[in-house]
Write an enzyme that holds these catalytic residues in place. Sequence first.
Site, mmCIF file in Angstrom:
data_model
loop_
_atom_site.group_PDB
_atom_site.id
_atom_site.type_symbol
_atom_site.label_atom_id
_atom_site.label_comp_id
_atom_site.label_asym_id
_atom_site.label_seq_id
_atom_site.Cartn_x
_atom_site.Cartn_y
_atom_site.Cartn_z
ATOM 1 N N GLU A 44 46.148 48.663 40.290
ATOM 2 C CA GLU A 44 45.918 49.760 41.233
ATOM 3 C C GLU A 44 46.890 50.907 40.954
ATOM 4 O O GLU A 44 48.078 50.696 40.736
ATOM 5 C CB GLU A 44 46.117 49.238 42.662
ATOM 6 C CG GLU A 44 45.896 50.263 43.760
ATOM 7 C CD GLU A 44 46.034 49.663 45.158
ATOM 8 O OE1 GLU A 44 45.799 50.391 46.131
ATOM 9 O OE2 GLU A 44 46.382 48.464 45.272
ATOM 10 N N LYS A 114 38.703 53.361 47.256
ATOM 11 C CA LYS A 114 39.119 52.264 48.123
ATOM 12 C C LYS A 114 38.661 52.496 49.557
ATOM 13 O O LYS A 114 38.929 53.552 50.146
ATOM 14 C CB LYS A 114 40.641 52.110 48.056
ATOM 15 C CG LYS A 114 41.194 50.874 48.725
ATOM 16 C CD LYS A 114 42.695 50.754 48.452
ATOM 17 C CE LYS A 114 43.264 49.460 48.989
ATOM 18 N NZ LYS A 114 44.723 49.344 48.687
ATOM 19 N N CYS A 148 42.304 46.082 45.626
ATOM 20 C CA CYS A 148 43.325 45.389 46.399
ATOM 21 C C CYS A 148 42.834 44.872 47.758
ATOM 22 O O CYS A 148 42.087 43.901 47.821
ATOM 23 C CB CYS A 148 44.534 46.317 46.563
ATOM 24 S SG CYS A 148 46.052 45.502 47.115
#
Length: 266
Positions: A44, A114, A148
């Site tokens: 990330e 995200k 994540c």
Amino acid sequence: MPPLRTALLQSSGRLGDTADNLKTLDEAAERAAQRGAGLLVTSEMFLTGYALEVQDIADLAEPADGPSARAIGEIARRHGVAVLYGYPERAAGAVFNAAQLVGPDGARLANYRKTHLFGSFEQGAFTPGDAPVVQADLGGLRVGIMICYDVEFPENVRAHALAGTDLLLVPTAQMHPFQFVAEQLVPVRAFENQMYIAYVNRTGPEGEFEFVGLSCLASPDGITRTRAGRGEELVFGEADPELLNASRTTNPYLRDRRPGLYASLV
């Protein structure tokens, strides 16, 4: 159909130094190609580093087709390896925590933002994305992308399973004391959703965070096919369509669902 050999680049790169991180990525792509990989996955925010000041993130953010994207396209083309990299994306006056997949010919295949931002740091630095399922076809597999914290929401991963994702790529910044996510949760997600998951972490101290490494490739039978340690490392695993098909034939989870019972979830 042959397995897709996948390289996981467990590295935090150099904080705030895009040029140096591109150099690291180039070197890793060369090593990955030499060992027969068709795909290289980074952590990330690999392009810039994670633990930056909010203004620094905004200053380093680039469009999805910006100069770093073009440089990574050239890296991918030169080495003949697809690349999934994390970066801060600037678009429509906002900054997103993003990950972009570039094909082995250098073409941009998919860009994901995200959707679930973790903690006050991310919520203050980024705008959340609103597309839960982003996919592309690569090496005979349907590849999906998350980042994540997204993988910790079972609904998110199940949406990918129902959309036919075979290999889920998850660049992450997994920090202490949450290493159980890498060790336990990710293999379970792969098993319950009948897919491969490549979970690729940062490592070591960075600002107020301590990243735990432990990157892995988990398979649909719940087995971790490769696992990194705690330091900088390039590890390899294979996403095998034959194993995937056999596992899906045997495992009844998706066939035995009763969606009518789950309406209260939404």
